[in-house]
Motif scaffolding. Structure first.
Motif, PDB file in Angstrom:
ATOM      1  N   GLU A  19       0.826  -1.216   0.000  1.00 29.15           N
ATOM      2  CA  GLU A  19       0.000   0.000   0.000  1.00 29.15           C
ATOM      3  C   GLU A  19       0.856   1.261   0.000  1.00 29.15           C
ATOM      4  O   GLU A  19       0.574   2.212  -0.726  1.00 29.15           O
ATOM      5  CB  GLU A  19      -0.920   0.011   1.225  1.00 29.15           C
ATOM      6  N   SER A  22       2.299   1.762  -3.307  1.00 34.04           N
ATOM      7  CA  SER A  22       1.282   2.305  -4.219  1.00 34.04           C
ATOM      8  C   SER A  22       1.195   3.820  -4.098  1.00 34.04           C
ATOM      9  O   SER A  22       1.136   4.530  -5.096  1.00 34.04           O
ATOM     10  CB  SER A  22      -0.101   1.776  -3.892  1.00 34.04           C
ATOM     11  N   LYS A  23       1.170   4.283  -2.851  1.00 32.80           N
ATOM     12  CA  LYS A  23       1.047   5.726  -2.642  1.00 32.80           C
ATOM     13  C   LYS A  23       2.266   6.445  -3.190  1.00 32.80           C
ATOM     14  O   LYS A  23       2.142   7.507  -3.803  1.00 32.80           O
ATOM     15  CB  LYS A  23       0.878   6.028  -1.151  1.00 32.80           C
ATOM     16  N   PHE A  26       2.089   6.472  -6.926  1.00 32.09           N
ATOM     17  CA  PHE A  26       1.001   7.382  -7.301  1.00 32.09           C
ATOM     18  C   PHE A  26       1.466   8.832  -7.199  1.00 32.09           C
ATOM     19  O   PHE A  26       1.139   9.661  -8.061  1.00 32.09           O
ATOM     20  CB  PHE A  26      -0.195   7.123  -6.392  1.00 32.09           C
ATOM     21  N   ASP A  31       0.276   5.039 -12.794  1.00 31.49           N
ATOM     22  CA  ASP A  31      -0.911   4.310 -12.351  1.00 31.49           C
ATOM     23  C   ASP A  31      -0.456   3.109 -11.537  1.00 31.49           C
ATOM     24  O   ASP A  31       0.614   2.531 -11.802  1.00 31.49           O
ATOM     25  CB  ASP A  31      -1.786   3.876 -13.524  1.00 31.49           C
ATOM     26  N   VAL A  32      -1.245   2.727 -10.575  1.00 29.36           N
ATOM     27  CA  VAL A  32      -0.827   1.676  -9.655  1.00 29.36           C
ATOM     28  C   VAL A  32      -2.033   0.869  -9.192  1.00 29.36           C
ATOM     29  O   VAL A  32      -3.163   1.362  -9.178  1.00 29.36           O
ATOM     30  CB  VAL A  32      -0.091   2.321  -8.453  1.00 29.36           C
ATOM     31  N   GLN A  33      -1.750  -0.381  -8.858  1.00 30.32           N
ATOM     32  CA  GLN A  33      -2.797  -1.269  -8.340  1.00 30.32           C
ATOM     33  C   GLN A  33      -2.121  -2.198  -7.335  1.00 30.32           C
ATOM     34  O   GLN A  33      -1.083  -2.774  -7.651  1.00 30.32           O
ATOM     35  CB  GLN A  33      -3.344  -2.078  -9.519  1.00 30.32           C
ATOM     36  N   SER A  34      -2.649  -2.302  -6.135  1.00 26.86           N
ATOM     37  CA  SER A  34      -2.077  -3.211  -5.135  1.00 26.86           C
ATOM     38  C   SER A  34      -3.172  -4.053  -4.524  1.00 26.86           C
ATOM     39  O   SER A  34      -4.280  -3.570  -4.325  1.00 26.86           O
ATOM     40  CB  SER A  34      -1.417  -2.418  -4.001  1.00 26.86           C
ATOM     41  N   PHE A  35      -2.820  -5.285  -4.219  1.00 23.95           N
ATOM     42  CA  PHE A  35      -3.815  -6.135  -3.557  1.00 23.95           C
ATOM     43  C   PHE A  35      -3.120  -7.225  -2.759  1.00 23.95           C
ATOM     44  O   PHE A  35      -2.043  -7.677  -3.124  1.00 23.95           O
ATOM     45  CB  PHE A  35      -4.797  -6.748  -4.566  1.00 23.95           C
ATOM     46  N   PRO A  36      -3.756  -7.657  -1.657  1.00 21.46           N
ATOM     47  CA  PRO A  36      -3.207  -8.781  -0.910  1.00 21.46           C
ATOM     48  C   PRO A  36      -3.550 -10.075  -1.618  1.00 21.46           C
ATOM     49  O   PRO A  36      -4.451 -10.093  -2.457  1.00 21.46           O
ATOM     50  CB  PRO A  36      -3.955  -8.688   0.421  1.00 21.46           C
ATOM     51  N   PHE A  38      -5.589 -13.027  -2.192  1.00 21.52           N
ATOM     52  CA  PHE A  38      -6.993 -13.102  -1.833  1.00 21.52           C
ATOM     53  C   PHE A  38      -7.231 -14.299  -0.930  1.00 21.52           C
ATOM     54  O   PHE A  38      -7.715 -15.322  -1.360  1.00 21.52           O
ATOM     55  CB  PHE A  38      -7.832 -13.199  -3.110  1.00 21.52           C
TER      56      PHE A  38
ATOM     57  N   VAL B   5      -5.285   7.120  -3.392  1.00 19.70           N
ATOM     58  CA  VAL B   5      -5.372   5.680  -3.643  1.00 19.70           C
ATOM     59  C   VAL B   5      -6.199   5.047  -2.530  1.00 19.70           C
ATOM     60  O   VAL B   5      -6.023   5.364  -1.361  1.00 19.70           O
ATOM     61  CB  VAL B   5      -3.973   5.009  -3.761  1.00 19.70           C
ATOM     62  N   ILE B 116     -14.699 -17.262   0.507  1.00 13.92           N
ATOM     63  CA  ILE B 116     -14.802 -15.814   0.676  1.00 13.92           C
ATOM     64  C   ILE B 116     -14.562 -15.108  -0.643  1.00 13.92           C
ATOM     65  O   ILE B 116     -14.588 -13.902  -0.722  1.00 13.92           O
ATOM     66  CB  ILE B 116     -13.794 -15.288   1.721  1.00 13.92           C
ATOM     67  N   TRP B 117     -14.311 -15.893  -1.717  1.00 20.62           N
ATOM     68  CA  TRP B 117     -13.907 -15.307  -2.990  1.00 20.62           C
ATOM     69  C   TRP B 117     -15.112 -14.965  -3.863  1.00 20.62           C
ATOM     70  O   TRP B 117     -16.232 -15.348  -3.559  1.00 20.62           O
ATOM     71  CB  TRP B 117     -12.932 -16.262  -3.681  1.00 20.62           C
ATOM     72  N   PHE B 169     -12.436  -8.810  -3.364  1.00 18.08           N
ATOM     73  CA  PHE B 169     -10.979  -8.736  -3.474  1.00 18.08           C
ATOM     74  C   PHE B 169     -10.508  -8.030  -4.750  1.00 18.08           C
ATOM     75  O   PHE B 169      -9.676  -7.138  -4.661  1.00 18.08           O
ATOM     76  CB  PHE B 169     -10.304 -10.108  -3.302  1.00 18.08           C
ATOM     77  N   HIS B 173     -10.592  -5.208  -1.971  1.00 23.29           N
ATOM     78  CA  HIS B 173      -9.326  -5.089  -1.256  1.00 23.29           C
ATOM     79  C   HIS B 173      -8.190  -4.613  -2.162  1.00 23.29           C
ATOM     80  O   HIS B 173      -7.029  -4.690  -1.780  1.00 23.29           O
ATOM     81  CB  HIS B 173      -8.957  -6.423  -0.603  1.00 23.29           C
ATOM     82  N   THR B 174      -8.519  -4.195  -3.352  1.00 19.60           N
ATOM     83  CA  THR B 174      -7.487  -3.720  -4.283  1.00 19.60           C
ATOM     84  C   THR B 174      -7.426  -2.205  -4.238  1.00 19.60           C
ATOM     85  O   THR B 174      -8.459  -1.540  -4.264  1.00 19.60           O
ATOM     86  CB  THR B 174      -7.794  -4.222  -5.714  1.00 19.60           C
ATOM     87  N   ILE B 175      -6.179  -1.717  -4.164  1.00 18.84           N
ATOM     88  CA  ILE B 175      -5.964  -0.272  -4.099  1.00 18.84           C
ATOM     89  C   ILE B 175      -5.776   0.279  -5.504  1.00 18.84           C
ATOM     90  O   ILE B 175      -4.976  -0.256  -6.267  1.00 18.84           O
ATOM     91  CB  ILE B 175      -4.703   0.018  -3.261  1.00 18.84           C
ATOM     92  N   GLU B 176      -6.525   1.324  -5.816  1.00 18.22           N
ATOM     93  CA  GLU B 176      -6.370   2.027  -7.093  1.00 18.22           C
ATOM     94  C   GLU B 176      -6.522   3.524  -6.838  1.00 18.22           C
ATOM     95  O   GLU B 176      -7.037   3.920  -5.796  1.00 18.22           O
ATOM     96  CB  GLU B 176      -7.487   1.625  -8.069  1.00 18.22           C
TER      97      GLU B 176
END
Lengths: 187, 397
Positions: A19, A22-23, A26, A31-36, A38, B5, B116-117, B169, B173-176
């Protein structure tokens, strides 16, 4: 597009690392995309987090299978996880360890880097002695190794988003930036 | 605020704050929880003036929102999967009572097996409850759509509740990067107005009364008509939003590179975003493919689908939910919409992404290549990417 996979353990701050990154990215106008990963995270269990970075808008909404860079926050994961799975040849592998890149026996054709983020975190009082939080230090090292993002952007993102000890966290990133050891792949 | 974001869930939280939701009631369920946690943060820090009501179940959360709406308050809730299923009874109440509630839905597969998906079974199962349904493909669209949803829901001619869906998710849970519009502009777009149809101690009235066969049918007809008319309002709300905020989404069925397409894939949710990447790649290879996205599933975009059908050879539907005993949920609806259409393209239903199975660019590429080969008489349904043939599945004794 540049894709990063973070390997850590629940509670180490891998997701937060993605995260903050990402910041930082940014802030530089990309452009950015982050995710744990799942999944169902638990303290101490292996976790993964992902970041995509691009100059154009990112449209793919799917997991990352062939990262350009892998970051390992806990060296004990090297024994249990195949951290180089899918990692692109010529990419980057950054590991939190006291060892030098030359001392590691990992089958990977690319740029290897190591930094003792745990020692830095302990010295600066980040997390507890038994569970130091290494995520901000590792991001400083990542900035140096990949040249993907400026250290200033990382420290700015830390100041913006870390509620606890932002100065010490920014100092950790700076110290890791300076101390990271890199073994570049021979051209 | 400007661009920041954030996760898709926070986009819901920020939107409910921007909309000045006056009552929020929700019960936590993965992966919805962080929406309500953020709203609780806003409330405790004084950034959001809302009555935050803690409840013991999703059923009660919906009842709180229905009651709040009956008193003329703007309300918001959010849930997922089993939580949404528990609300089912009250969803009819909300629509029948014309309660303009906005609900964020984080699409999550339904148990068992426990998951959970993401997939869309939870919200597709609410198809006939009288709720308007939007499905989003980005965090920005989540925030913008919640605001548009209030505009539509509170339109005096519509007054229906709205669900704003996001894939678990992949968005939740995705950051954009998300542009957060200024409060003043949002206030101007969706001003808080007291509805004339509310419970008022000065003018006693009843809601949800008993009605005999002589009048019940007319009440249901009025709801049906409001849903029909919401099509126009949805398009207008989107266009108005575009003029004010510089972003609009193409109404009910936005299309991508469909003008001269031989085949079109119809997707829903985040698979649509990935599919655009694949369309561009296939176009470079000279293949005439296009994409249509089911942004709004209720009311159903039947006219848009009929228009699309008039110029293509085949339509593929990517269904992330399955109607037991028949077909993929969207497929049957799309096929139904083509019944009246003069031109009848070939159709194929691709059931995939169930229970969070990743819909990668490679998966969509495979589907497009398959669709390009579809001929009359071919199998019309396929569970795409099943890992084990049926005969290998063994039950544990």
């Amino acid at each position: 597009m540049f894709e990063i996979r973070f390997h850590g353990r629940g509670g180490q701050g891998s997701v937060i690392a993605s995260e903050i990154l990402s910041k930082a990215v940014f802030l530089e106008g990309k452009d950015v995309q982050s995710f744990p990963f799942f999944g169902v995270e638990r303290r101490g269990a292996p976790v993964q987090a992902y970041t995509r970075i691009d100059d154009k808008p990112i449209r793919v909404k799917a997991n990352i299978y062939t990262p350009d860079c892998v970051v390992v926050l806990d060296p004990s994961l090297l024994k249990s996880q195949n951290v180089t799975a899918g990692l692109k040849e010529g990419g980057y592998l950054l590991i939190n360890t006291e060892k030098k890149p030359e001392e590691l026996t990992i089958d990977f054709k690319g740029n290897m880097a190591t930094v003792d983020a745990t020692a830095i975190a302990l010295k600066l009082g980040l997390g507890s002695k038994s569970a130091p939080i290494v995520n901000t230090a590792i991001l400083g090292a990542l900035a140096k190794v990949t040249g993907l993002v400026k250290l200033d952007s990382i420290t700015a993102a830390i100041s913006e988003s870390v509620p606890n000890k932002p100065e010490a966290n920014a100092a950790a990133a700076k110290e890791a930036f300076e101390k990271v050891l890199i073994r570049r792949m021979a051209a | 605020m400007a661009k920041v974001v954030m996760t898709g869930n926070y986009a819901q939280s920020y939107a409910s704050k921007l909309a000045r939701a006056q009552v929020v009631a929700a019960y936590p369920i993965t992966p919805q929880t962080s929406i309500v946690e953020k709203i609780a943060d806003f409330v405790s820090s004084g950034e959001m003036e809302t009555q935050f009501i803690k409840v013991e179940s999703e059923h009660s959360a919906m009842q709180v929102c229905i009651s709040a709406a009956a008193l003329g308050a703007r309300s918001y809730t959010a849930t997922s999967s089993q939580g949404l299923l528990l609300m089912h009874e009250l969803l009819f109440w909300a629509a029948g009572q014309r309660a303009p509630i906005i609900m964020g839905i984080i699409n999550r597969a339904v148990a068992p097996p426990w998951s959970i998906w993401t997939d869309h079974t939870d919200s597709m199962a609410q198809r006939d409850t009288g709720w308007i349904q939007y499905y989003c493909e980005s965090n920005q669209e989540v925030l913008d759509t919640v605001l548009q949803a209030y505009k539509v829901a509170e339109d005096p001619e519509i007054r229906l509740p709205v669900m704003v869906m996001e894939d678990a998710f992949y968005l939740s849970h995705t950051i954009e990067a998300v542009d957060v519009p200024p409060q003043g502009a949002v206030d101007a777009y969706i001003p808080l107005k007291r509805s004339p149809w509310v419970l008022d101690i000065e003018k006693p009235t009843r809601m949800g009364s008993f009605m005999g066969p002589d009048i019940y049918m007319e009440y249901r007809y009025i709801v049906a008509k409001a849903m029909q008319e919401s099509r126009k309002v949805i398009v207008e709300a989107d266009e108005d939003y575009g003029r004010r905020f510089g972003r609009s989404y193409g109404g009910l069925l936005p299309t991508y590179r469909c003008d001269d397409a031989d085949v079109v894939l119809l997707t829903i949710g985040t698979a649509s975003c990935t599919a655009k990447e694949v369309v561009d790649e296939l176009r470079k290879e000279g293949k005439k493919v296009g994409l249509a996205r089911m942004r709004v599933f209720r009311p159903f975009p039947e006219e848009e689908i009929a228009r699309l059908a008039s110029s293509v050879r085949a339509i593929g539907v990517v269904d992330r939910s399955w109607g037991f005993g028949y077909a993929g949920t969207m497929f049957t609806e799309v096929a139904g919409a083509l019944y009246k259409s003069k031109s009848k393209p070939l159709m194929k239903d691709y059931i995939t992404g169930i229970g969070g199975r990743d819909i990668t660019p490679q998966v969509l590429r495979g589907i497009y290549l398959d669709l390009l080969k579809v001929r009359e008489g071919d199998e019309e349904m396929e569970w795409w990417g099943l890992r084990r043939p049926e005969k290998e599945v063994k039950h544990n004794a």
